[in-house]
Design a protein around this motif. Structure first.
Motif, PDB file in Angstrom:
ATOM      1  N   ASP A  69       1.959   3.821  -6.330  1.00 12.75           N
ATOM      2  CA  ASP A  69       1.369   3.828  -4.990  1.00 12.75           C
ATOM      3  C   ASP A  69       1.071   2.383  -4.572  1.00 12.75           C
ATOM      4  OD1 ASP A  69      -0.632   3.861  -2.883  1.00 12.75           O
ATOM      5  OD2 ASP A  69      -0.944   5.971  -3.348  1.00 12.75           O
ATOM      6  N   PRO A  70       1.454   1.973  -3.361  1.00 14.38           N
ATOM      7  CA  PRO A  70       1.197   0.592  -2.939  1.00 14.38           C
ATOM      8  C   PRO A  70      -0.285   0.238  -2.835  1.00 14.38           C
ATOM      9  CG  PRO A  70       2.161   1.873  -1.148  1.00 14.38           C
ATOM     10  CD  PRO A  70       2.188   2.742  -2.361  1.00 14.38           C
ATOM     11  N   ARG A  71      -1.151   1.235  -2.864  1.00 15.28           N
ATOM     12  CA  ARG A  71      -2.589   0.971  -2.818  1.00 15.28           C
ATOM     13  C   ARG A  71      -3.184   0.849  -4.225  1.00 15.28           C
ATOM     14  NH1 ARG A  71      -3.844   6.119   0.511  1.00 15.28           N
ATOM     15  NH2 ARG A  71      -2.302   6.735  -1.022  1.00 15.28           N
ATOM     16  N   SER A  72      -2.308   0.769  -5.227  1.00 15.43           N
ATOM     17  CA  SER A  72      -2.776   0.607  -6.600  1.00 15.43           C
ATOM     18  C   SER A  72      -2.423  -0.794  -7.088  1.00 15.43           C
ATOM     19  CB  SER A  72      -2.150   1.676  -7.510  1.00 15.43           C
ATOM     20  OG  SER A  72      -0.752   1.543  -7.539  1.00 15.43           O
ATOM     21  N   ALA A  73      -3.115  -1.218  -8.127  1.00 20.38           N
ATOM     22  CA  ALA A  73      -2.894  -2.546  -8.710  1.00 20.38           C
ATOM     23  C   ALA A  73      -2.873  -2.415 -10.224  1.00 20.38           C
ATOM     24  CB  ALA A  73      -3.993  -3.504  -8.275  1.00 20.38           C
ATOM     25  N   LEU A  74      -2.192  -3.350 -10.855  1.00 22.80           N
ATOM     26  CA  LEU A  74      -2.062  -3.361 -12.304  1.00 22.80           C
ATOM     27  C   LEU A  74      -2.783  -4.575 -12.872  1.00 22.80           C
ATOM     28  CD1 LEU A  74      -0.830  -2.264 -14.940  1.00 22.80           C
ATOM     29  CD2 LEU A  74       1.245  -3.556 -14.395  1.00 22.80           C
ATOM     30  N   LEU A  75      -3.660  -4.317 -13.820  1.00 19.84           N
ATOM     31  CA  LEU A  75      -4.349  -5.343 -14.604  1.00 19.84           C
ATOM     32  C   LEU A  75      -3.768  -5.236 -16.001  1.00 19.84           C
ATOM     33  CD1 LEU A  75      -6.553  -7.242 -15.696  1.00 19.84           C
ATOM     34  CD2 LEU A  75      -8.149  -5.333 -15.541  1.00 19.84           C
ATOM     35  N   LEU A  76      -3.007  -6.237 -16.386  1.00 24.26           N
ATOM     36  CA  LEU A  76      -2.291  -6.195 -17.652  1.00 24.26           C
ATOM     37  C   LEU A  76      -3.011  -7.070 -18.668  1.00 24.26           C
ATOM     38  CD1 LEU A  76       0.462  -4.897 -18.452  1.00 24.26           C
ATOM     39  CD2 LEU A  76       1.463  -7.146 -18.115  1.00 24.26           C
ATOM     40  N   PHE A  77      -3.281  -6.512 -19.831  1.00 25.84           N
ATOM     41  CA  PHE A  77      -3.830  -7.310 -20.918  1.00 25.84           C
ATOM     42  C   PHE A  77      -2.670  -7.737 -21.804  1.00 25.84           C
ATOM     43  CE2 PHE A  77      -7.495  -5.046 -19.404  1.00 25.84           C
ATOM     44  CZ  PHE A  77      -8.454  -6.056 -19.387  1.00 25.84           C
ATOM     45  N   ASP A  78      -2.500  -9.055 -21.922  1.00 25.65           N
ATOM     46  CA  ASP A  78      -1.354  -9.616 -22.622  1.00 25.65           C
ATOM     47  C   ASP A  78      -1.746 -10.974 -23.188  1.00 25.65           C
ATOM     48  OD1 ASP A  78       1.276 -11.383 -22.568  1.00 25.65           O
ATOM     49  OD2 ASP A  78       1.927  -9.296 -22.633  1.00 25.65           O
ATOM     50  N   GLU A  79      -1.283 -11.272 -24.367  1.00 23.13           N
ATOM     51  CA  GLU A  79      -1.639 -12.536 -25.018  1.00 23.13           C
ATOM     52  C   GLU A  79      -1.168 -13.762 -24.228  1.00 23.13           C
ATOM     53  OE1 GLU A  79       2.228 -12.406 -28.037  1.00 23.13           O
ATOM     54  OE2 GLU A  79       0.206 -12.121 -28.812  1.00 23.13           O
ATOM     55  N   ARG A  80      -0.195 -13.599 -23.365  1.00 22.90           N
ATOM     56  CA  ARG A  80       0.300 -14.715 -22.556  1.00 22.90           C
ATOM     57  C   ARG A  80      -0.432 -14.829 -21.216  1.00 22.90           C
ATOM     58  NH1 ARG A  80       4.174 -12.256 -25.303  1.00 22.90           N
ATOM     59  NH2 ARG A  80       4.462 -10.709 -23.690  1.00 22.90           N
ATOM     60  N   GLY A  81      -1.443 -13.988 -21.025  1.00 18.99           N
ATOM     61  CA  GLY A  81      -2.191 -14.008 -19.781  1.00 18.99           C
ATOM     62  C   GLY A  81      -3.210 -15.120 -19.737  1.00 18.99           C
ATOM     63  N   LYS A  82      -3.989 -15.105 -18.684  1.00 17.08           N
ATOM     64  CA  LYS A  82      -5.015 -16.114 -18.470  1.00 17.08           C
ATOM     65  C   LYS A  82      -6.312 -15.670 -19.134  1.00 17.08           C
ATOM     66  CE  LYS A  82      -7.112 -18.886 -14.891  1.00 17.08           C
ATOM     67  NZ  LYS A  82      -7.147 -19.221 -13.483  1.00 17.08           N
ATOM     68  N   ALA A  83      -6.946 -16.583 -19.853  1.00 23.23           N
ATOM     69  CA  ALA A  83      -8.248 -16.299 -20.449  1.00 23.23           C
ATOM     70  C   ALA A  83      -9.309 -16.553 -19.381  1.00 23.23           C
ATOM     71  CB  ALA A  83      -8.477 -17.186 -21.670  1.00 23.23           C
ATOM     72  N   LEU A  84     -10.060 -15.534 -19.051  1.00 23.87           N
ATOM     73  CA  LEU A  84     -11.088 -15.624 -18.019  1.00 23.87           C
ATOM     74  C   LEU A  84     -12.459 -15.431 -18.634  1.00 23.87           C
ATOM     75  CD1 LEU A  84      -9.514 -13.271 -15.309  1.00 23.87           C
ATOM     76  CD2 LEU A  84      -9.510 -15.773 -15.288  1.00 23.87           C
ATOM     77  N   GLY A  85     -13.451 -16.020 -18.012  1.00 24.52           N
ATOM     78  CA  GLY A  85     -14.826 -15.702 -18.356  1.00 24.52           C
ATOM     79  C   GLY A  85     -15.183 -14.360 -17.735  1.00 24.52           C
ATOM     80  N   SER A  86     -16.261 -13.777 -18.194  1.00 23.78           N
ATOM     81  CA  SER A  86     -16.633 -12.447 -17.710  1.00 23.78           C
ATOM     82  C   SER A  86     -16.970 -12.434 -16.223  1.00 23.78           C
ATOM     83  CB  SER A  86     -17.822 -11.907 -18.513  1.00 23.78           C
ATOM     84  OG  SER A  86     -17.437 -11.682 -19.852  1.00 23.78           O
ATOM     85  N   ARG A  87     -17.629 -13.468 -15.717  1.00 24.02           N
ATOM     86  CA  ARG A  87     -17.943 -13.512 -14.287  1.00 24.02           C
ATOM     87  C   ARG A  87     -16.675 -13.631 -13.442  1.00 24.02           C
ATOM     88  NH1 ARG A  87     -22.899 -13.046 -12.636  1.00 24.02           N
ATOM     89  NH2 ARG A  87     -24.575 -13.554 -14.074  1.00 24.02           N
ATOM     90  N   ASP A  88     -15.725 -14.457 -13.876  1.00 23.36           N
ATOM     91  CA  ASP A  88     -14.460 -14.577 -13.140  1.00 23.36           C
ATOM     92  C   ASP A  88     -13.682 -13.268 -13.172  1.00 23.36           C
ATOM     93  OD1 ASP A  88     -14.905 -17.230 -12.427  1.00 23.36           O
ATOM     94  OD2 ASP A  88     -13.845 -18.018 -14.175  1.00 23.36           O
ATOM     95  N   PHE A  89     -13.684 -12.622 -14.332  1.00 25.31           N
ATOM     96  CA  PHE A  89     -13.013 -11.328 -14.477  1.00 25.31           C
ATOM     97  C   PHE A  89     -13.623 -10.310 -13.523  1.00 25.31           C
ATOM     98  CE2 PHE A  89     -12.670  -7.214 -16.851  1.00 25.31           C
ATOM     99  CZ  PHE A  89     -11.290  -7.083 -16.798  1.00 25.31           C
ATOM    100  N   ALA A  90     -14.948 -10.225 -13.514  1.00 27.14           N
ATOM    101  CA  ALA A  90     -15.635  -9.295 -12.610  1.00 27.14           C
ATOM    102  C   ALA A  90     -15.342  -9.639 -11.160  1.00 27.14           C
ATOM    103  CB  ALA A  90     -17.142  -9.327 -12.867  1.00 27.14           C
ATOM    104  N   GLY A  91     -15.319 -10.925 -10.843  1.00 26.53           N
ATOM    105  CA  GLY A  91     -15.032 -11.350  -9.474  1.00 26.53           C
ATOM    106  C   GLY A  91     -13.653 -10.933  -9.013  1.00 26.53           C
TER     107      GLY A  91
END
Length: 161
Positions: A69-91
């Protein structure tokens, strides 16, 4: 926005499952206050295809079904991804909610990881650090961070800087 956790592999009964359930229960209780509704866990069995590429393709196809559905989004957890702090992740989760995304699928891959093209389709690709984690521990970390994100978005004192 509905949050769905997609996982390749089944989590057996035991302390890991209990801990995941504890964090997801907290998310289900606190999330609605900030516009996040927990939509459950979709578990699929690991592919039995002969090659890693075939296994990743089969598993990723199942994940793509949840974000068709175009109104959905994917959050992928992957070792090649960006390391975020918890506040940035929540934001970032709050930003997707505010943009009108109705469903956010948070995906944890199997032992072979995700098909490379899946990262191209993702709205966010996040690493759980540079260490390699067993699937059970990764699921605990993701469940806790989703709950923590709801706590941050609710200005709840659970998260301390």
């Amino acid at each position: 926005m509905q949050l769905v956790l997609f996982c390749v592999g089944r989590l057996k009964k035991g302390p890991e499952r209990e801990l995941v359930e504890r964090y997801l229960d907290r998310l289900a209780k606190t999330g609605p206050q900030c516009g996040l509704n927990f939509g459950g866990v979709t578990e699929i069995v690991e592919s039995r295809a002969q090659t890693a590429e075939q296994r990743k393709a089969e598993e990723s196809a199942r994940c793509r079904e949840l974000v068709s559905d175009p109104r959905s989004a994917l959050l992928l957890f992957d070792e090649r991804g960006k390391a975020l702090g918890s506040r940035d992740f929540a934001g970032k989760i709050g930003d997707l909610r505010d943009q009108g995304i109705q469903t956010l699928v948070a995906a944890i891959g199997g032992p072979d990881g995700h098909e490379p093209g899946l990262a191209n389709d993702a709205h966010m690709v996040v690493a759980l650090g540079k260490l390699t984690w067993p699937h059970q521990v990764a699921r605990i970390l993701v469940a806790e961070q989703l709950y923590r994100a709801s706590a941050i978005l609710n200005n709840h004192p659970y998260h301390r800087d």
